[in-house]
Design an enzyme around this catalytic site. Sequence first.
Site, mmCIF file in Angstrom:
data_model
loop_
_atom_site.group_PDB
_atom_site.id
_atom_site.type_symbol
_atom_site.label_atom_id
_atom_site.label_comp_id
_atom_site.label_asym_id
_atom_site.label_seq_id
_atom_site.Cartn_x
_atom_site.Cartn_y
_atom_site.Cartn_z
ATOM 1 N N VAL A 12 0.806 -1.218 0.021
ATOM 2 C CA VAL A 12 -0.060 0.078 -0.213
ATOM 3 C C VAL A 12 0.585 1.219 0.039
ATOM 4 O O VAL A 12 0.823 2.158 -0.856
ATOM 5 C CB VAL A 12 -1.033 -0.068 1.253
ATOM 6 C CG1 VAL A 12 -1.806 1.352 1.042
ATOM 7 C CG2 VAL A 12 -2.065 -1.155 1.088
ATOM 8 N N ARG A 33 8.894 -8.134 -5.621
ATOM 9 C CA ARG A 33 9.149 -9.723 -5.604
ATOM 10 C C ARG A 33 8.436 -10.669 -6.367
ATOM 11 O O ARG A 33 8.982 -11.508 -6.965
ATOM 12 C CB ARG A 33 9.052 -10.183 -4.111
ATOM 13 C CG ARG A 33 9.723 -11.667 -3.923
ATOM 14 C CD ARG A 33 9.767 -11.783 -2.438
ATOM 15 N NE ARG A 33 8.502 -11.647 -1.587
ATOM 16 C CZ ARG A 33 7.684 -12.596 -2.049
ATOM 17 N NH1 ARG A 33 7.697 -13.837 -2.384
ATOM 18 N NH2 ARG A 33 6.375 -12.544 -1.086
ATOM 19 N N LYS A 182 11.644 9.123 13.465
ATOM 20 C CA LYS A 182 10.349 8.390 13.074
ATOM 21 C C LYS A 182 9.911 7.698 14.348
ATOM 22 O O LYS A 182 8.744 7.521 14.550
ATOM 23 C CB LYS A 182 10.385 7.738 11.742
ATOM 24 C CG LYS A 182 9.215 6.904 11.324
ATOM 25 C CD LYS A 182 7.961 7.761 11.131
ATOM 26 C CE LYS A 182 6.999 6.929 10.537
ATOM 27 N NZ LYS A 182 6.496 5.765 10.887
ATOM 28 N N ASN A 186 6.386 7.757 16.433
ATOM 29 C CA ASN A 186 5.538 6.637 16.666
ATOM 30 C C ASN A 186 5.041 6.405 18.027
ATOM 31 O O ASN A 186 4.158 5.918 18.197
ATOM 32 C CB ASN A 186 6.113 5.418 15.882
ATOM 33 C CG ASN A 186 5.848 5.358 14.539
ATOM 34 O OD1 ASN A 186 5.583 6.415 13.714
ATOM 35 N ND2 ASN A 186 6.240 4.094 13.804
#
Length: 481
Positions: A12, A33, A182, A186
């Site tokens: 996504v 992949r 980051k 979070n």
Amino acid sequence: MKANIGLIGLAVMGQNLVLNMNDHGFKVAVHNRTQKTTDEFLAGPAKGSQVIGCATLADLVDNLESPRKIMLMVKAGEVVDAYIEQLVPLLSAGDIIIDGGNSLFTDTNRRTEALQAKNILFVGTGVSGGEAGARHGPSIMPGGNVKAWAAVKPIFQAISAKVDGEPCCNWVGDAGAGHYVKMVHNGIEYGDMQLIGEAYQLLSQGLGLSADELHTLFARWNEEKLSSYLMEISADIFNYKDTDGLPLVDKILDKAGQKGTGKWTATNALDLGIPLTLIGESVFARCLSAQKLERVKASQVLPKPTGKFSGDPQALIEAIGDALYASKIISYAQGFRLMREAAAEFGWSLAYGDIALMWRGGCIIRSRFLNDIKQAYVKHPDLDNLLLDQFFIDAMAGADAGWRKAIITAIELGIPTPAFSSALAYYDGYRCARLPANLLQAQRDYFGAHTYERVDKPAGQFFHTDWTGEGGNVASTQYVV
């Protein structure tokens, strides 16, 4: 014409970043992949675009302009290392590998150094905003080898969210600095979500507010000082009805999942000796929620308060809003304090005001008072703690009474508020000139000869007492966690 950038991993986030880049005029070569995923992407969302599908990594590399820029949007950990190992033999000196996943910052430290030795530039970048952010403008937090910044900057800043015309993307720092920021983002996200959940439980169980009433309240709060993306979507969630017309939120199992970044933040805070109490409690709250069957069993046998709230409902609602606001400030204050310690530990030069600006748009924790955080660091770049800035001093003073009222009410009703309560405990501890650690140090010296300092002697002098008259003068060595 060759592609400006390559991207590996068409889940996504990867697909939406590619479409975002394409919208901004960048030609993107992609590889996944499984070829079927690439084919479906080109025939579906990317149909009519200038995106190039590549069956092999060699094909991907051949389709890129120099210096080659390849962004990995794959699962963190071994998968990233596996792709790097396959790519390096295909690349030339000065080419760039970008890891856009939620990698642990220590892995990014290691990869930056290892690739630099091979003349490959590595960028570890945090990308926040979920599916919609990736498609229309995320917050992007790049770090790694600064020599790569000039090459990736035009792409990253073009596709990032914009607030007042400024991109929510700037260079964070060396090695794993981008992924570290980051990670803290979070962790704060964990805290924000837990705080909103505690407000929700107090309002619904304590006051009996319906989902419709909660929608109205949260929508109002989102127009005021509590304005944030998470408040906005919470209001939407309360308003969403299931197929039978009843609120969907009431039918969702109270068992939270997590991917580990909140735990990483709390673990690193312990490593650096920084009290990150609110985020830690938020991680533990998710762990407790996962023990659903045990909680149900315990609810049937353990006694709990039977009283109901009997005061002014509107006054309690405002008090809960104060608790939410004050606790949110604590969460950010702890997070920024942790980044400050990490910068000193790892030799990074972090611009905290710029980090606040990067979080204003696109990301999950975007909120109104990030502008106030930016201004705090504009006034005092070396600010020890956000709580010492005048804006936040005034904000905490204004919310103090309501904050305490909300927690006291929760205690009386038996409603758990671990994040509200730990935030208040930190606040009271931080502004306390003398804590009971003097007794703790005496205890440590009594049973382990760990020594102590004295208030009436210069700092740095350590003393040991033979408390029982049966010990000796030998003391343990000092160490600091």
